[in-house]
Scaffold this motif. Structure first.
Motif, short mmCIF file in Angstrom:
data_model
loop_
_atom_site.label_atom_id
_atom_site.label_comp_id
_atom_site.label_asym_id
_atom_site.label_seq_id
_atom_site.Cartn_x
_atom_site.Cartn_y
_atom_site.Cartn_z
N LEU A 158 7.48 9.64 -4.51
CA LEU A 158 7.45 10.54 -5.68
C LEU A 158 8.24 11.81 -5.41
O LEU A 158 9.00 12.28 -6.26
CB LEU A 158 6.00 10.89 -6.04
CG LEU A 158 5.26 9.90 -6.90
CD1 LEU A 158 3.77 10.24 -6.94
CD2 LEU A 158 5.83 9.84 -8.30
N THR A 159 8.06 12.37 -4.23
CA THR A 159 8.80 13.58 -3.85
C THR A 159 10.30 13.29 -3.79
O THR A 159 11.12 14.07 -4.31
CB THR A 159 8.30 14.13 -2.50
OG1 THR A 159 6.91 14.44 -2.62
CG2 THR A 159 9.08 15.36 -2.08
N GLU A 163 11.95 10.96 -5.37
CA GLU A 163 12.41 10.75 -6.75
C GLU A 163 12.68 12.09 -7.44
O GLU A 163 13.70 12.25 -8.09
CB GLU A 163 11.36 9.97 -7.55
CG GLU A 163 11.42 8.49 -7.38
CD GLU A 163 12.57 7.85 -8.13
OE1 GLU A 163 12.75 8.09 -9.34
OE2 GLU A 163 13.30 7.09 -7.49
N SER A 164 11.75 13.03 -7.31
CA SER A 164 11.91 14.31 -8.00
C SER A 164 13.09 15.10 -7.46
O SER A 164 13.76 15.82 -8.21
CB SER A 164 10.63 15.13 -7.94
OG SER A 164 10.37 15.55 -6.62
N PRO A 201 16.22 14.62 -10.60
CA PRO A 201 15.49 15.60 -11.43
C PRO A 201 15.71 15.33 -12.92
O PRO A 201 16.83 15.16 -13.38
CB PRO A 201 16.09 16.94 -10.99
CG PRO A 201 17.35 16.63 -10.28
CD PRO A 201 17.24 15.23 -9.77
N GLU A 222 13.38 11.11 -12.93
CA GLU A 222 12.58 10.46 -11.90
C GLU A 222 11.60 9.47 -12.51
O GLU A 222 11.17 9.62 -13.64
CB GLU A 222 11.85 11.48 -11.03
CG GLU A 222 10.86 12.34 -11.78
CD GLU A 222 11.44 13.65 -12.26
OE1 GLU A 222 12.61 13.70 -12.67
OE2 GLU A 222 10.69 14.64 -12.26
N THR A 254 7.99 7.73 -12.91
CA THR A 254 6.63 8.27 -12.91
C THR A 254 5.84 7.67 -11.75
O THR A 254 6.23 6.65 -11.16
CB THR A 254 5.92 7.94 -14.23
OG1 THR A 254 5.74 6.51 -14.31
CG2 THR A 254 6.68 8.46 -15.43
#
Length: 142
Positions: free
Chosen positions: A17-18, A20-21, A25, A28, A30
């Motif tokens: 998740l990190t 991806e973000s 940006p 990303e 979910t």
């Protein structure tokens, strides 16, 4: 510096998740999308010690589809994504590889061409922002 290639599983959800973000940006995946991916498909990472580059892939008996591949911004232009692709090719030498990429993402297209992919087709207005997708394939190592 030697980079480790490793499988990423459900216990890496927060890490992915990190990533991806930081890598996508505004676009990303979910938490639910990544969780579902990890439940049914596979993920791989490279880095030492932390993951610097990763791929979310779908493996079938005859092919590999790369859904996501990205390098953290501070590690880009060091050849990490190409190294990760090479590791994937070695792990699945008898399988075809497929991916799609935005037509405007010229650095990624250049990377994929240099890694042995070729263009199959273009899908106009494929992405939510209206951009065109380029579908690419790499044949297995014979």
């Amino acid at each position: 510096m030697s980079l480790s290639f490793r499988s990423l599983g459900e216990d890496h959800l927060k890490e992915i998740l990190t990533l991806e973000s930081l890598c996508f940006p505004g676009e990303e995946w979910t938490e639910k999308m990544i969780q579902t991916h990890l439940e049914f498909h596979v993920a791989f990472g490279m880095g030492n010690p932390e993951t610097q580059c990763y791929a979310l892939v779908c493996e079938t008996p005859w092919e590999i589809e790369i859904f996501r591949i990205a390098t953290l911004p501070k590690f880009r232009k060091l050849g990490l994504a190409k190294q990760l692709l090479e590791q994937l090719f070695q792990k699945f030498p008898k399988k075809e590889f497929f991916l799609e990429v935005k037509e405007s993402n010229e650095p990624a297209i250049k990377l994929y061409l240099s890694a042995g992919f070729f263009e199959l087709e273009r899908r106009k207005k494929y992405y939510p922002d209206g951009s065109t997708a380029v579908l690419m394939k790499r044949n297995p190592i014979e």
